[in-house]
Design an enzyme around this catalytic site. Structure first.
Site, mmCIF file in Angstrom:
data_model
loop_
_atom_site.group_PDB
_atom_site.id
_atom_site.type_symbol
_atom_site.label_atom_id
_atom_site.label_comp_id
_atom_site.label_asym_id
_atom_site.label_seq_id
_atom_site.Cartn_x
_atom_site.Cartn_y
_atom_site.Cartn_z
ATOM 1 N N ASP A 112 0.809 -1.233 0.000
ATOM 2 C CA ASP A 112 0.000 0.000 0.000
ATOM 3 C C ASP A 112 0.844 1.285 0.000
ATOM 4 O O ASP A 112 1.531 1.578 0.981
ATOM 5 C CB ASP A 112 -0.942 0.043 1.211
ATOM 6 C CG ASP A 112 -1.866 -1.162 1.289
ATOM 7 O OD1 ASP A 112 -1.486 -2.248 0.810
ATOM 8 O OD2 ASP A 112 -2.967 -1.014 1.847
ATOM 9 N N GLU A 161 -4.242 1.892 -2.896
ATOM 10 C CA GLU A 161 -5.500 2.324 -2.269
ATOM 11 C C GLU A 161 -5.351 3.528 -1.347
ATOM 12 O O GLU A 161 -6.344 4.172 -1.027
ATOM 13 C CB GLU A 161 -6.155 1.161 -1.515
ATOM 14 C CG GLU A 161 -5.437 0.803 -0.229
ATOM 15 C CD GLU A 161 -6.356 0.222 0.841
ATOM 16 O OE1 GLU A 161 -7.527 -0.012 0.572
ATOM 17 O OE2 GLU A 161 -5.866 0.017 1.969
ATOM 18 N N ASN A 162 -4.117 3.824 -0.866
ATOM 19 C CA ASN A 162 -3.919 4.955 0.039
ATOM 20 C C ASN A 162 -3.067 6.058 -0.591
ATOM 21 O O ASN A 162 -2.500 6.895 0.106
ATOM 22 C CB ASN A 162 -3.232 4.492 1.340
ATOM 23 C CG ASN A 162 -3.971 3.379 2.040
ATOM 24 O OD1 ASN A 162 -3.521 2.232 2.052
ATOM 25 N ND2 ASN A 162 -5.111 3.701 2.614
ATOM 26 N N HIS A 175 -10.278 1.058 0.652
ATOM 27 C CA HIS A 175 -10.279 2.523 0.514
ATOM 28 C C HIS A 175 -10.627 2.976 -0.905
ATOM 29 O O HIS A 175 -10.485 4.153 -1.236
ATOM 30 C CB HIS A 175 -8.926 3.107 0.936
ATOM 31 C CG HIS A 175 -8.749 3.149 2.425
ATOM 32 N ND1 HIS A 175 -9.440 4.029 3.228
ATOM 33 C CD2 HIS A 175 -7.990 2.405 3.259
ATOM 34 C CE1 HIS A 175 -9.101 3.834 4.492
ATOM 35 N NE2 HIS A 175 -8.220 2.855 4.542
ATOM 36 N N HIS A 180 -6.456 -8.483 -0.266
ATOM 37 C CA HIS A 180 -6.551 -7.333 0.628
ATOM 38 C C HIS A 180 -7.448 -7.702 1.802
ATOM 39 O O HIS A 180 -8.675 -7.721 1.688
ATOM 40 C CB HIS A 180 -7.125 -6.148 -0.156
ATOM 41 C CG HIS A 180 -6.884 -4.840 0.517
ATOM 42 N ND1 HIS A 180 -5.682 -4.189 0.469
ATOM 43 C CD2 HIS A 180 -7.696 -4.056 1.278
ATOM 44 C CE1 HIS A 180 -5.756 -3.064 1.150
ATOM 45 N NE2 HIS A 180 -6.967 -2.964 1.658
ATOM 46 N N HIS A 193 -3.226 -4.527 3.239
ATOM 47 C CA HIS A 193 -4.241 -3.893 4.086
ATOM 48 C C HIS A 193 -3.778 -3.623 5.522
ATOM 49 O O HIS A 193 -4.085 -2.568 6.060
ATOM 50 C CB HIS A 193 -5.554 -4.684 4.132
ATOM 51 C CG HIS A 193 -6.584 -4.075 5.034
ATOM 52 N ND1 HIS A 193 -7.191 -2.862 4.771
ATOM 53 C CD2 HIS A 193 -7.086 -4.485 6.242
ATOM 54 C CE1 HIS A 193 -8.044 -2.573 5.758
ATOM 55 N NE2 HIS A 193 -7.992 -3.526 6.653
ATOM 56 N N HIS A 226 -0.827 -3.009 6.592
ATOM 57 C CA HIS A 226 0.297 -2.061 6.550
ATOM 58 C C HIS A 226 1.490 -2.539 7.384
ATOM 59 O O HIS A 226 2.424 -1.770 7.602
ATOM 60 C CB HIS A 226 -0.122 -0.647 6.977
ATOM 61 C CG HIS A 226 -0.979 0.062 5.973
ATOM 62 N ND1 HIS A 226 -1.094 1.420 5.896
ATOM 63 C CD2 HIS A 226 -1.760 -0.426 4.980
ATOM 64 C CE1 HIS A 226 -1.923 1.749 4.916
ATOM 65 N NE2 HIS A 226 -2.341 0.638 4.351
HETATM 66 FE FE LIG Z 1 -4.030 0.328 2.968
HETATM 67 FE FE LIG Z 2 -7.091 -1.474 3.124
#
Ligand SMILES: [Fe+2]
Ligand SMILES: [Fe+2]
Length: 267
Positions: free
Chosen positions: A8, A39-40, A68, A159, A184, A186
């Site tokens: 991510d 996604e981030n 996200h 994820h 997901h 992290h």
């Molecule tokens: Fe994430």
């Molecule tokens: Fe996520």
């Protein structure tokens, strides 16, 4: 085929890390293809055509996503027209975008197949995850069967939050895909392995961005939220920027993984 998967990408520091470190990593590992979870990438929440464009320009070939997905409304543009952008497969039928894609690998270093084809599949878990999606196990298996008609080289970004769901998912697809790597949480896990039937597996790739924080965000507001229960503004943190992910080597003919190695690179 040798691929790098990047965990991510969080905000501008994450995008900057990819831009700065990817050329060196491409050369050092003789990479054929690079996949990243984005996604981030927009301010820590969601993705826009602009941040996706930056990530592609930095040398990433395919971008995956997760829960996200909807945080930035501009994502609709990506879902409508960007074939290199994937959203979790297990959204209900009719959701814009696609959960998988087959991509031609241009810079194939290995000499076996030319051009090489890689399928990338993005799936979201259901345990402790919002929104609740359709069954990732049954849908992924059907999709993998379909993808295998075109190529045996298949990479899966799962994820998900729960390690049990992730491990079970990896075991479920063992031998059917080249790699299952989780995203997901992290937080990079240290359980990289080749499963008995040839699938490379890692529970979580970690994240790319500022590690002096809480999962890429400033520490104070996160603590305050836990103390008070009140919503806070979570700004993206700044310091100790790292790129996290994994390099996976795949046998072109069988699609089975030969090697998986975690990556943790400081800017
Ligand atoms: Fe994430
Ligand atoms: Fe996520």
């Amino acid at each position: 085929m040798k691929l790098l998967f990047i965990g991510d990408i969080v905000g501008q520091p994450g995008r900057n890390a990819v831009k700065t470190l990817l050329p060196k990593l491409r050369e050092q590992h003789a990479l054929d293809v690079v996949i990243a979870n984005g996604e981030n990438s927009a301010g820590g929440s969601g993705i826009t055509p602009k941040t996706a464009g930056e990530i592609f320009a930095a040398g990433v070939d395919v971008i995956t996503s997760g829960d996200h997905l909807w945080d930035q409304k501009e994502v609709m543009e990506l879902l409508a027209s960007e074939k290199r952008f994937l959203r979790p497969l297990n959204y209900p039928a009719g959701t814009p975008g696609q959960g998988s894609g087959v991509f031609e690998v241009q810079s194939l270093m290995s000499k076996v197949q030319s051009p090489g084809l890689i399928a990338v599949l993005n799936v979201q878990g259901r345990t402790f995850m919002q929104p609740p999606l359709d069954n990732p196990f049954t849908l992924a298996l059907e999709e993998v069967k379909r993808l295998r008609e075109r190529t045996k080289i298949i990479f899966v970004d799962f994820h998900a939050e729960a390690t049990s769901e992730k491990i079970a998912f990896g075991r479920f697809l063992d031998g059917q895909v080249s790699a299952v790597v989780g995203t997901h949480t992290h937080v990079q896990t240290a359980d990289e392995q080749i499963l008995p039937h040839g699938t490379a597996y890692l529970t979580d790739a970690g994240f790319t961005g500022p590690h002096d924080g809480c999962l890429g965000r400033e520490i104070e507001p996160v603590i305050k939220k836990f103390l008070t229960g009140m919503p806070q503004r979570f700004e993206v943190a700044k310091n100790r920027v790292q790129l996290h992910g994994a390099v996976i080597e795949i046998d072109d003919a069988s699609g089975k993984a030969i090697k998986i190695q975690r990556v943790e690179e400081a800017i």
